[in-house]
Write an enzyme that holds these catalytic residues in place. Structure first.
Site, PDB file in Angstrom:
ATOM      1  CG  HIS A 110      46.068  53.101 123.631  1.00 30.31           C
ATOM      2  ND1 HIS A 110      47.238  52.397 123.834  1.00 30.31           N
ATOM      3  CD2 HIS A 110      45.234  52.742 124.655  1.00 30.31           C
ATOM      4  CE1 HIS A 110      47.118  51.645 124.915  1.00 30.31           C
ATOM      5  NE2 HIS A 110      45.920  51.842 125.436  1.00 30.31           N
TER       6      HIS A 110
ATOM      7  CG  HIS B 209      42.993  53.298 127.382  1.00 20.92           C
ATOM      8  ND1 HIS B 209      42.855  51.974 127.017  1.00 20.92           N
ATOM      9  CD2 HIS B 209      41.799  53.899 127.075  1.00 20.92           C
ATOM     10  CE1 HIS B 209      41.642  51.780 126.510  1.00 20.92           C
ATOM     11  NE2 HIS B 209      40.986  52.926 126.535  1.00 20.92           N
TER      12      HIS B 209
ATOM     13  CG  ASP C 243      46.913  51.795 131.241  1.00 24.04           C
ATOM     14  OD1 ASP C 243      46.218  52.382 130.397  1.00 24.04           O
ATOM     15  OD2 ASP C 243      47.117  50.555 131.199  1.00 24.04           O
ATOM     16  CG  HIS C 244      49.172  52.820 127.466  1.00 27.74           C
ATOM     17  ND1 HIS C 244      50.055  51.939 126.892  1.00 27.74           N
ATOM     18  CD2 HIS C 244      48.212  52.056 128.050  1.00 27.74           C
ATOM     19  CE1 HIS C 244      49.649  50.701 127.092  1.00 27.74           C
ATOM     20  NE2 HIS C 244      48.520  50.749 127.802  1.00 27.74           N
TER      21      HIS C 244
ATOM     22  CG  HIS D  79      42.838  48.556 123.518  1.00 31.34           C
ATOM     23  ND1 HIS D  79      42.371  47.702 124.483  1.00 31.34           N
ATOM     24  CD2 HIS D  79      43.504  49.538 124.177  1.00 31.34           C
ATOM     25  CE1 HIS D  79      42.729  48.138 125.679  1.00 31.34           C
ATOM     26  NE2 HIS D  79      43.418  49.258 125.512  1.00 31.34           N
TER      27      HIS D  79
ATOM     28  CG  ASP E 270      47.069  48.191 126.049  1.00 26.30           C
ATOM     29  OD1 ASP E 270      48.267  47.903 126.245  1.00 26.30           O
ATOM     30  OD2 ASP E 270      46.365  48.742 126.913  1.00 26.30           O
TER      31      ASP E 270
ATOM     32  CG  HIS F 256      49.229  45.940 129.882  1.00 28.73           C
ATOM     33  ND1 HIS F 256      49.001  46.536 131.115  1.00 28.73           N
ATOM     34  CD2 HIS F 256      48.650  46.757 128.963  1.00 28.73           C
ATOM     35  CE1 HIS F 256      48.307  47.653 130.941  1.00 28.73           C
ATOM     36  NE2 HIS F 256      48.092  47.814 129.640  1.00 28.73           N
TER      37      HIS F 256
END
Length: 269
Positions: A70, A72, A74-75, A128, A147, A185
């Site tokens: 996805h 975001h 942090d990915h 998400h 996530d 995570h």
């Protein structure tokens, strides 16, 4: 907090692949898949390019493919550097193509995918984010849930709604019970505290919490987990639990409403 300079967790030999669970940033995971027969290597998500490059260099692996769950940051933050250095292909959700930098292939559930000759199913798992995808490798018994689903938990619902998220989680729940789950995570210890609050009578959960506490105390990861274990312990996969329903006062509600209430309570925890 993860130290991006530390050696990643031990390389596991799982069937055809060598698998490295790679801690990144504060609590993210990337996963490296390496096929010795073809020398192909893939990464699931790209939280931090330098960490991923260091792990690849230590093993003399070249990154051929990136599979992104996805949009975001942090990915995705490492995509540009990794693609620039290795010339990697970048696969991710077609629905988020305009939000994922460097994407070379957008996928839906209809897309035929493979890695090193092993088929991959892209499951559309919105909630998400609206375009989130989960990557399932049926021949290898592996699923990369990003996530959407965590060990003992699930992702926050940022862009979708609870019913949508429950439908997505139900897709994962329908996979074979021995499927190994790699999530995005290391949240299990915090998730365990919430799970115990909503189903403290669950003996399987008690045993899992003790295991999780011991693993984290030793600096070890709590993933991968298995679908069977999550179905026995993860409250977000257990909206049919009589004890959970009784505690929430939702005895006759549909599963998705129980799930929605659990997610609402977890948001406040």
């Amino acid at each position: 907090m993860f130290d991006t300079g530390v050696e990643p967790y031990q390389t596991l030999n799982m069937g055809a692949f060598e698998i490295v669970l790679l801690p990144c940033l504060a609590d993210n995971y990337s996963v490296l898949l390496h096929d010795p027969a073809s020398s192909e290597t893939a990464a699931i998500d790209a939280p931090h390019a330098a960490t991923i490059r260091a792990a690849l260099d230590a093993r003399n692996w070249r990154l051929n493919h990136l599979f992104i769950t996805h949009h975001h940051t942090d990915h995705t933050a490492g995509i540009a550097e990794l693609k620039g250095h290795y010339g990697s292909s970048v696969t991710g959700p077609e629905a988020e193509a305009d939000r994922i930098p460097g994407l070379t292939r957008g996928v839906t559930e209809a897309t035929r995918l493979e890695f090193a000759g092993h088929p991959i199913r892209a499951l559309e798992t919105p909630g998400h984010t609206l375009g989130h995808v989960t990557y399932y490798m049926p021949e290898d018994g592996l699923v990369f849930t990003g996530d959407t689903l965590f060990s003992l938990g699930c992702g926050r619902i940022f862009e979708g709604d609870p019913r949508m998220m429950w439908t997505s989680i139900s897709k994962i729940a329908a996979l074979p019970g021995d499927t190994r789950i790699y999530c995005g995570h290391e949240y299990t210890l915090g998730n365990a505290r919430f799970a115990m609050n909503v189903e403290p009578e669950n003996d399987a959960l008690k045993a899992r919490v003790a295991e999780v506490q011991a693993l984290r105390a030793a600096g070890e990861p709590t993933v991968p987990t298995t679908l069977d274990l999550e179905k026995a312990t993860n409250p977000f996969l257990r909206p049919d639990s009589r004890m959970i329903r009784a505690r929430l006062g939702l005895g006759g509600a549909p599963d998705w409403e129980v799930f929605a209430r659990l997610r609402q309570l977890k948001n406040k925890a």
